[in-house]
Scaffold this active site. Structure first.
Site, PDB file in Angstrom:
ATOM      1  N   HIS A  72      -7.962   9.952   3.593  1.00 24.58           N
ATOM      2  CA  HIS A  72      -7.474   9.011   4.597  1.00 24.58           C
ATOM      3  C   HIS A  72      -7.796   9.446   6.023  1.00 24.58           C
ATOM      4  O   HIS A  72      -7.941  10.629   6.298  1.00 24.58           O
ATOM      5  CB  HIS A  72      -5.952   8.848   4.463  1.00 24.58           C
ATOM      6  CG  HIS A  72      -5.551   8.138   3.207  1.00 24.58           C
ATOM      7  ND1 HIS A  72      -5.114   8.783   2.077  1.00 24.58           N
ATOM      8  CD2 HIS A  72      -5.539   6.810   2.897  1.00 24.58           C
ATOM      9  CE1 HIS A  72      -4.842   7.893   1.135  1.00 24.58           C
ATOM     10  NE2 HIS A  72      -5.092   6.691   1.598  1.00 24.58           N
ATOM     11  N   GLY A 116      -8.961   5.645   1.078  1.00 26.23           N
ATOM     12  CA  GLY A 116      -9.640   6.493   2.057  1.00 26.23           C
ATOM     13  C   GLY A 116     -11.123   6.215   2.172  1.00 26.23           C
ATOM     14  O   GLY A 116     -11.934   7.141   2.272  1.00 26.23           O
ATOM     15  N   ASN A 163     -10.271   0.490  -0.307  1.00 27.27           N
ATOM     16  CA  ASN A 163      -9.290   0.407   0.784  1.00 27.27           C
ATOM     17  C   ASN A 163      -9.881   0.839   2.116  1.00 27.27           C
ATOM     18  O   ASN A 163     -10.428   1.948   2.225  1.00 27.27           O
ATOM     19  CB  ASN A 163      -8.119   1.352   0.494  1.00 27.27           C
ATOM     20  CG  ASN A 163      -7.211   0.849  -0.597  1.00 27.27           C
ATOM     21  OD1 ASN A 163      -7.548  -0.092  -1.314  1.00 27.27           O
ATOM     22  ND2 ASN A 163      -6.065   1.475  -0.733  1.00 27.27           N
ATOM     23  N   ILE A 164      -9.728  -0.026   3.110  1.00 31.77           N
ATOM     24  CA  ILE A 164     -10.293   0.262   4.432  1.00 31.77           C
ATOM     25  C   ILE A 164      -9.268  -0.077   5.512  1.00 31.77           C
ATOM     26  O   ILE A 164      -8.815  -1.216   5.606  1.00 31.77           O
ATOM     27  CB  ILE A 164     -11.606  -0.523   4.639  1.00 31.77           C
ATOM     28  CG1 ILE A 164     -12.667  -0.006   3.643  1.00 31.77           C
ATOM     29  CG2 ILE A 164     -12.112  -0.390   6.083  1.00 31.77           C
ATOM     30  CD1 ILE A 164     -13.865  -0.891   3.469  1.00 31.77           C
ATOM     31  N   ASP A 185       0.851  -1.188   0.000  1.00 34.94           N
ATOM     32  CA  ASP A 185       0.000   0.000   0.000  1.00 34.94           C
ATOM     33  C   ASP A 185       0.898   1.254   0.000  1.00 34.94           C
ATOM     34  O   ASP A 185       1.808   1.366   0.836  1.00 34.94           O
ATOM     35  CB  ASP A 185      -0.858  -0.055   1.284  1.00 34.94           C
ATOM     36  CG  ASP A 185      -2.001   0.931   1.282  1.00 34.94           C
ATOM     37  OD1 ASP A 185      -2.415   1.369   0.197  1.00 34.94           O
ATOM     38  OD2 ASP A 185      -2.491   1.250   2.392  1.00 34.94           O
ATOM     39  N   GLU A 235      -1.551   5.938  -9.231  1.00 34.83           N
ATOM     40  CA  GLU A 235      -2.540   6.916  -8.737  1.00 34.83           C
ATOM     41  C   GLU A 235      -2.410   8.252  -9.456  1.00 34.83           C
ATOM     42  O   GLU A 235      -1.320   8.759  -9.691  1.00 34.83           O
ATOM     43  CB  GLU A 235      -2.374   7.126  -7.223  1.00 34.83           C
ATOM     44  CG  GLU A 235      -3.375   8.155  -6.687  1.00 34.83           C
ATOM     45  CD  GLU A 235      -3.542   8.156  -5.173  1.00 34.83           C
ATOM     46  OE1 GLU A 235      -3.268   7.123  -4.546  1.00 34.83           O
ATOM     47  OE2 GLU A 235      -3.948   9.203  -4.642  1.00 34.83           O
TER      48      GLU A 235
HETATM   49  P1  13P Z   1      -9.045   4.817   5.454  1.00 39.25           P
HETATM   50  O1  13P Z   1      -8.156   5.694   6.299  1.00 39.25           O
HETATM   51  O2  13P Z   1     -10.256   5.562   5.019  1.00 39.25           O
HETATM   52  O3  13P Z   1      -9.362   3.541   6.100  1.00 39.25           O
HETATM   53  O4  13P Z   1      -8.226   4.498   4.097  1.00 39.25           O
HETATM   54  C1  13P Z   1      -7.256   3.493   4.065  1.00 39.25           C
HETATM   55  C2  13P Z   1      -6.457   3.492   2.817  1.00 39.25           C
HETATM   56  O5  13P Z   1      -6.748   4.154   1.842  1.00 39.25           O
HETATM   57  C3  13P Z   1      -5.270   2.628   2.787  1.00 39.25           C
HETATM   58  O6  13P Z   1      -4.522   2.825   1.610  1.00 39.25           O
HETATM   59  O1  G3H Z   2      -3.415   4.753   3.627  1.00 41.11           O
HETATM   60  C1  G3H Z   2      -2.863   4.575   4.707  1.00 41.11           C
HETATM   61  C2  G3H Z   2      -3.181   3.435   5.573  1.00 41.11           C
HETATM   62  O2  G3H Z   2      -4.277   3.706   6.400  1.00 41.11           O
HETATM   63  C3  G3H Z   2      -1.969   3.003   6.319  1.00 41.11           C
HETATM   64  O3  G3H Z   2      -1.669   3.832   7.372  1.00 41.11           O
HETATM   65  O4  G3H Z   2       0.803   4.218   7.222  1.00 41.11           O
HETATM   66  O5  G3H Z   2      -0.424   4.430   9.424  1.00 41.11           O
HETATM   67  O6  G3H Z   2      -0.057   2.175   8.375  1.00 41.11           O
HETATM   68  P1  G3H Z   2      -0.257   3.662   8.144  1.00 41.11           P
HETATM   69 ZN    ZN Z   3      -4.573   4.837   0.842  1.00 39.37          ZN
END
Ligand code: 13P
Ligand code: G3H
Ligand code: ZN
Length: 332
Positions: free
Chosen positions: A191, A235, A277-278, A93, A147
């Site tokens: 996000h 997000g 993505n969640i 990710d 992206e």
């Molecule tokens: P959320 O913060 O909305 O859960 O999004 C997560 C995300 O996009 C991880 O890439």
């Molecule tokens: O998009 C971001 C994800 O929610 C991951 O967050 O970098 O804190 O693990 P993190």
């Molecule tokens: Zn993301």
């Protein structure tokens, strides 16, 4: 060099093809620890859903990449043990350099995101193309997500005012020059747990913040430009008010929390959006239950007694999303 196939994983090519034609989205759930992985797999096996296990830079730092990819291998075996061999992809990710993507590809990831969205357009194209060339030339084809457009949150530490929507006129050029397998776009998601400022929202009769709607007009324009091409939404947590209230009831403070309403995600999942993505919703679910246990059982000090109930809640949340939001239930 480890191929994802040796770990029992799949890339996202086939998953996305079926999701686009079937009008649903594959869940991409972030994981950092064993309880999150178990909850994801339990929910996806129970609902017979394919799944993408996502690893962020923060997760690699926190848990160690080797441990995480071996957990993904364990996830494959765990799913079979639970009774259903669901397709599982392991995805990087928000990879931000070629080197990170290469490292993940060489150690068993089946899919990577190269996030060049913060770069000038031509640099984003060049970086994304370089990652695609490497990923696609592997013995076992690794899929790449690129992206265009900038979301608020991790991609822009400041505020959602600095985000910008994807420009539909750029997508054909980007996709054809980079050869990317899927495209993350910006249509108003962001996000984290506070996706909009209160002044961007209205309020319902209970004082709950209602966010501005997603820009489905931009999504439709993008779909016209690249018909059937797999689209990704980052997000996309809904920030359930029940969890925020539970956290605040048991001593937390999460002011101005607001997410993306489930009905809008459902609508997006029926389009060419095939990966949603969640992460934040899972964090909220775990935190709510752990706070509850700590408050109601102050003498509890066995981590299994608070991580266990948190894991159960997480599983419920993911099963709900697969069934009622993404529509991925029954697709594996
Ligand atoms: P959320 O913060 O909305 O859960 O999004 C997560 C995300 O996009 C991880 O890439
Ligand atoms: O998009 C971001 C994800 O929610 C991951 O967050 O970098 O804190 O693990 P993190
Ligand atoms: Zn993301």
């Amino acid at each position: 060099m480890t191929s994802y196939k040796e770990l029992g994983l799949v890339n996202t090519k086939d998953l996305f093809k079926k999701a686009v034609s079937g009008g649903y989205a594959i869940p991409a759930y972030n994981f950092n620890n064993m309880e999150q992985m178990q909850a994801i797999i339990q929910a996806c096996v129970e609902t017979k859903s394919p799944v993408i296990l996502q690893v962020s830079a923060g997760a690699r730092k926190y848990a160690n990449q080797n441990i995480l990819r071996n957990m993904a291998r364990g996830a494959v075996e765990y799913a079979i043990e639970l009774g259903h061999n669901i397709p599982i992809a392991l995805h990087l990710d928000h990879g931000d350099t070629f080197e990170i993507c290469r490292d993940c590809i060489e150690t068993g990831f089946s899919s990577v995101m190269i996030d060049g969205s913060h770069l000038p357009y031509n640099e984003n194209v060049a970086l994304t193309r370089k990652v695609c060339e490497f990923a696609h030339s592997q013995k076992d084809y690794v899929t790449v997500e690129g992206e265009l457009g900038v979301l608020a949150g991790v991609e822009d530490d400041v505020s959602s005012e600095h985000s910008h929507y994807t420009e539909p006129s750029e997508v054909v050029d980007f996709v054809s020059k980079t050869k990317v397998d899927s495209l993350a776009i910006s249509i108003g998601t962001s996000h984290g747990r506070a996706k909009f400022k209160p002044e961007q929202c209205t309020k319902d009769s209970n004082g709950i913040l209602i966010p501005p709607p997603l820009r489905f007009d931009i999504l439709e324009e993008i779909e016209k430009q690249i018909p059937g091409f797999p689209i990704v939404l980052h997000g996309s947590s809904s920030v359930p008010v029940e969890y925020v209230q539970l956290i605040e009831k048991f001593g937390g403070k999460l002011s101005d929390s607001v997410g993306i309403p489930e009905d809008q995600l459902r609508r997006a999942a029926k389009s060419a959006v095939c990966k949603i993505n969640i992460d934040s919703d899972g964090r909220l679910a775990m935190t709510a239950i752990i706070r509850q246990v700590f408050t109601q059982k102050p003498d509890e000090f066995d981590p299994r007694k608070y991580l266990g109930p948190a894991r159960d809640e997480l599983k419920k949340l993911y099963a709900h999303k697969n069934q009622n939001v993404l529509g991925s239930a029954g697709q594996a």
